[in-house]
Design an enzyme around this catalytic site. Sequence first.
Site, PDB file in Angstrom:
ATOM      1  N   ASP A  14       0.862  -1.184   0.000  1.00 42.72           N
ATOM      2  CA  ASP A  14       0.000   0.000   0.000  1.00 42.72           C
ATOM      3  C   ASP A  14       0.897   1.232   0.000  1.00 42.72           C
ATOM      4  O   ASP A  14       1.646   1.465   0.949  1.00 42.72           O
ATOM      5  CB  ASP A  14      -0.903  -0.021   1.227  1.00 42.72           C
ATOM      6  CG  ASP A  14      -2.036   0.995   1.135  1.00 42.72           C
ATOM      7  OD1 ASP A  14      -2.074   1.762   0.160  1.00 42.72           O
ATOM      8  OD2 ASP A  14      -2.885   1.013   2.047  1.00 42.72           O
ATOM      9  N   GLU A 110      -2.382   0.232  -4.524  1.00 40.89           N
ATOM     10  CA  GLU A 110      -2.208  -0.936  -3.665  1.00 40.89           C
ATOM     11  C   GLU A 110      -2.470  -2.220  -4.443  1.00 40.89           C
ATOM     12  O   GLU A 110      -3.213  -2.238  -5.422  1.00 40.89           O
ATOM     13  CB  GLU A 110      -3.109  -0.885  -2.431  1.00 40.89           C
ATOM     14  CG  GLU A 110      -4.588  -0.886  -2.725  1.00 40.89           C
ATOM     15  CD  GLU A 110      -5.414  -0.919  -1.453  1.00 40.89           C
ATOM     16  OE1 GLU A 110      -5.129  -1.760  -0.568  1.00 40.89           O
ATOM     17  OE2 GLU A 110      -6.360  -0.113  -1.347  1.00 40.89           O
TER      18      GLU A 110
END
Length: 389
Positions: A14, A110
Site C-alpha cells: 500500500d 495498492e
Amino acid sequence: MSDVFNSRQIIHVDMDAFYASVEQRDDPSLQGRPVVVGGKPDRRGVVSAASYEARQAGIHSAMPLTEAYRRCPKAVFLPVNGKKYWQVSQEIRDVFLTYTPLVEPISIDEAFLDVTDSIRLFGSASEIAREIKERIKNEINLIASIGVASNKFLAKISSDLEKPNGFVVVNPDRVQEFLDPLSVERIWGVGDKMAERLHGLNIHTICELRQIEQDYLTHIFGTWGNQIYALARGIDDRPVVSEKEAKSIGRETTFDDDLADREVLGTILLELACDIAQSLRKEQMKGKTVTLKVRYSDFRTISRSHTLNKATNLEDIIYQEACQLLQEVSLKQAIRLIGITLHHLIRQDEVQLALFDEPEKKRERLVKVIDSIKEKYGDSSITRARLLH
C-alpha cells in the site's frame, strides 16, 4: 483453515499518500508541506489524496475541497494528474512482476502479491517484501507500507497497522494473538454504522467478537454475520487473481465520510474509469459489461449493470456508462463505497470494428496519440477534464 490456505504467502503493498507523495517527490519544494490533490479549493470537488502533513490538519480523502481549505488554508492544492500517477503505478507493478506473476491490483496505489511459488527463487516472503520495499524507495523514490501474511485479509490489516513506512509480518502460528487486541473497525467492511451496532452489543475488539456464536451474528447481521465470524478468526480463502487471469477488471474506493452528492461521486467515477481503461489497454483487453457497485452506510450493497454493443477500453465510454448507472441509484441514504467493474473481457485483437464504427476508431487512435505525446513531452502536456453531460 486448510493446509492449502495456511501455506499461502501473501504480500499486500500500500503506497503511502500516493498522489501527494508523487507530487512531493517531483517538486522538492513541496516536501514537508501539507499537500492536497483534488483541484482548486474554490471549486466543487473532493480530496483525492492528502499528504501526511495535511492529514495532521484533519484532511482526508473524499472530503470536500472547501472543507479541506477551511481546515488548512496554507495547504498546497493541486489538480489530479491521473496519467502521471498511473505511469508511476506501472513502474511499481513492474517491480512486483519481477517476483511473481500473481499480482492483483486493488487500486492504483495498492496490490496483493502471491509469492508462494517464488520463495525457492527469492527467499522467504518477508525477504521478498523487504526487497520490494527497498526497491520502491531506491528506484522510484517513494515509500510503501507492506504487510505479509498467509491470506489477503491478514496481509491487508498488517500493511495498515504501522503507516506510514510500515512493515508488519504476521506469524501464521500466532494469528489469533495478532488479531485479538485489534478493534472491530479493523475488519473489512466494518464502518462507522456497523461499528456502532457492534459497540451496542458491547463488542469493541476482535477478541470480544470472537466470543459471539455464529448463529447469533447471522441473526443480527444476515450473511455479513458469517463473514465477520470467519474474519475474526483470520479465515480468508480468496486467492490472488492477476488481471491477465481475471474475467473482469474493477476498481472501487471507500470514503472516510459517507457521500450523497452526485457531482462529487461523478468526479470519483472518472478517476476509477481512467484507472480501469489504462489497465485494460496495458493488458490489450476490452470489456463489454459495465457494473456500478454502491455500498450504503448500513452496509447494504447494490449493483447496476449495462452491456455495451461493443467491447471497449476507453475511459470516456466507461465513465459515461457508470454515470448513467449512478442515475438509477437512490442517494436518499449516503454511501460509503463506490466502484466500477468491467466484465466479459476479450483480447483487443479479437474485437472486429465495422466499417461505419469510425467514431470509435478515431477515439482509439486519439488515445494512442495522447499516450505517445505524454511519453515524449511529459504527463502535464495533456490533461483530462471531467466530461460534461
